[in-house]
Design an enzyme around this catalytic site. Structure first.
Site: not given
Ligand code: TEU
Length: 564
Positions: A33, A102, A204, A258, A333-334
């Site tokens: 949090d 974000d 994003d 992004e 995070h992705d």
């Molecule tokens: O990610 C966008 C994105 O292009 C995703 O394909 C990313 O490559 C994928 O999550 C990889 O596993 C953004 C955010 O960073 C992601 O966390 C979100 O889920 C997504 O947009 C939707 O908002």
């Protein structure tokens, strides 16, 4: 030719990304949090970083952990209140830290009031906030969706007998940027946060916002890859310029878009200063390096090559050599943890490879983005059971595989390396059961290696820890503007063990040597002339060699030398 230097705080700053859900729980519900971030501000400051990028903290039903926003002007209940947010911002300002939020405006949540209204009737004032396809026109032309079990971006909605577009989950309907009212709503909400004092936005999937609203059938040139297709919207740059003119230009803020699907050829369209759009963006070339062609979530069968890794970074450096500015990241995070993906997280090589990768990010041109836990060398968790995964991406792709009678065992094998949950396990603060993240069971399992030295408390007082090396290397970047602004030259281009380059600004020259090998490596630098190499920093012992231009590197060793 040396590029003319325009100094900017966001070029010199070092970014630390926080996934608030996983950083620090103070309320005792197993979810991180805002008070948790506040609690750790002194720690964050002690890292030497300048900017925090906070993943979404807005009101959200959490279909995609906050990337599905139901109220852009409120804070997610699990994370706290607006008062907590204000306290965080004040605490950061006190410590001289900047805050980047974000901005998720390619889509909203289906629970956002706009969508709730939009779906009510075809003549609702909010109807045109989203992309609708009336059913009497037949089935809409194929569009692909990221988190849809059927991979179908069109969802039929009975209430008005129409389909809506969702490039991500069914709960993330795409906003219709072609409607000027939508764009104004976005600019207003950006203004709202800027007026509060935030210092910028990470945007994003900003490359997806513009669409051909006739939704033609896929063109003949379409090659099966949706990501570049989505990022080619006809009005994209008009919108970014309008956004800049309406809001961004009024504040001293940082923007990083992004931009999946944007290659080198279109890079400057976003960040050339004269175009007045964004400051930086994240490209995906590195993130695709160890994946099957066109398959962002599927690990490639062949291991990635260092020469390719160098090629990507060298090419992107060249693009921004005269105009614009780059961004550098190895995980977020992705994507899985950097040390597990680009280094080597075995006991033998973990320390050197984690610190070598830090040295890399902090000695390249372009703003470095670190992800929470990277400073202590957090690794992939490699969950074996589907029940341990919480990410909609893994869960829904598992369902698809199940429905299609796919090989579920190899699916899990792939996710052990590829799943986003690898990067989302709770921050490892100490050796206690939940790693000091929470007093109750965390929303996502903690990586058990927090008991084996990968935690802040154990590394804090230790001289040779990944954490303290990070702090030292951050200081090296700050003390040497050449590492920020200097030109970059690749050396040992075809070597598969060592990544070597020089950074030069006026008469100052540095040599960076990074071993990506599990063996000792002896290399001779012939491309540049120097008499003496004075050591600036290294993560291992230095072994003197006979000739001045010859270097012996231990496995995953990193060294920076000043050349005289
Ligand atoms: O990610 C966008 C994105 O292009 C995703 O394909 C990313 O490559 C994928 O999550 C990889 O596993 C953004 C955010 O960073 C992601 O966390 C979100 O889920 C997504 O947009 C939707 O908002």
């Amino acid at each position: 030719m040396q590029k003319e230097i325009t100094r900017q705080w966001w070029k010199e700053g070092i970014v630390y990304q926080i996934y608030p859900r996983s950083f620090q729980d103070t309320s005792g519900n197993g979810i991180g949090d805002i008070q948790g971030v506040i609690k750790r501000l002194d720690y964050i400051k002690s890292l030497g970083i300048d900017i925090i990028w906070l993943n979404p903290v807005y009101e959200s039903p959490n279909d995609d952990n906050g990337y599905d926003i139901s109220d852009y002007r409120n804070i997610m209940k699990e994370f706290g209140t607006m008062a907590d947010f204000d306290e965080l911002l004040a605490g950061m300002k006190e410590r001289g830290l900047k805050l980047v939020m974000d901005l998720v405006v390619n889509h909203s949540s289906d629970e956002h009031e706009w969508f709730q209204e939009s779906r009510k009737s075809r003549d609702n004032p909010y109807r045109d906030y989203y992309h609708w396809w009336p059913a009497e026109k037949g089935t809409p032309p194929e569009r692909w969706s990221f988190f849809d079990v059927e991979s179908n971006a069109w969802k039929y909605d009975e209430i008005t007998d129409a389909y809506y577009l969702h490039c991500f989950s069914v709960k993330q309907p795409d906003l219709k940027w072609e409607n000027p009212k939508v764009r104004q709503e976005v600019y207003d909400l950006m203004q709202f946060w800027f007026e509060k004092g935030v210092d910028g936005f990470r945007m994003d999937v900003i490359s997806f916002i513009s669409k051909d609203t006739d939704f033609p059938e896929l063109p003949e040139s379409y090659n099966g890859e949706f990501i570049p297709f989505y990022s080619n919207g006809p009005k994209l740059h008009d919108y970014l310029q309008e956004m800049n003119q309406s809001v961004l230009s009024q504040y001293d803020v940082m923007t990083v878009g992004e931009a999946p699907g944007i290659g080198i050829d279109r890079a400057l369209d976003f960040v050339d200063e004269e175009r007045n759009e964004l400051n930086m963006f994240f490209h995906f070339d590195l993130m695709e390096l160890d994946r099957e062609e066109g398959e962002l979530f599927l690990m490639a069968k062949e291991p990635w090559k260092l020469t390719e890794f160098k090629k990507i970074h060298s090419a992107w450096d060249t693009v921004f050599a005269k105009k614009g500015w780059g961004s550098m990241f190895l995980n977020n995070h992705d994507f899985p943890r950097s040390v597990s993906r680009w280094g080597n997280d075995s006991k033998t090589h973990w320390y050197n490879s984690a610190t070598m990768l830090q040295t890399f990010l902090l000695s390249m041109r372009g703003t470095p983005f670190f992800y929470y836990g990277e400073e202590i060398g957090m690794t992939n968790v490699r969950f074996k059971n589907i029940t341990d995964y919480q990410d909609i991406n893994t869960i829904n792709r598992y369902k698809t595989a199940e429905q299609n009678g796919g090989d579920l065992e190899s699916f899990i094998e792939n996710e052990k390396d590829a799943s986003r949950d690898n990067a989302r396990t709770p921050m490892q603060w100490d050796t206690t059961d939940n790693a000091g993240f929470s007093l109750t069971k965390p929303w996502l399992k903690v990586n058990s290696n927090h008991k084996e030295g990968i935690n802040v408390a154990s590394q804090e007082g230790k001289k040779n820890s990944v954490l303290n090396y990070f702090r030292q290397m951050v200081q090296v970047r700050k003390d040497h503007p050449t590492l920020v602004y200097g030109s970059y030259q690749l050396l040992l281009q075809s070597d598969e063990e060592v990544y070597a380059y020089s950074r030069v600004l006026e008469d100052e020259r540095y040599l960076v040597l990074l071993s990506f090998s599990t063996k000792k490596a002896i290399k001779t630098i012939t491309e540049i002339v120097f008499e003496k190499a004075e050591l600036v920093i290294s993560n291992d012992e230095i072994y003197p060699t006979k000739q001045n231009n010859q270097f012996e590197l231990m496995p995953y060793q990193a060294c920076i030398y000043k050349l005289v």
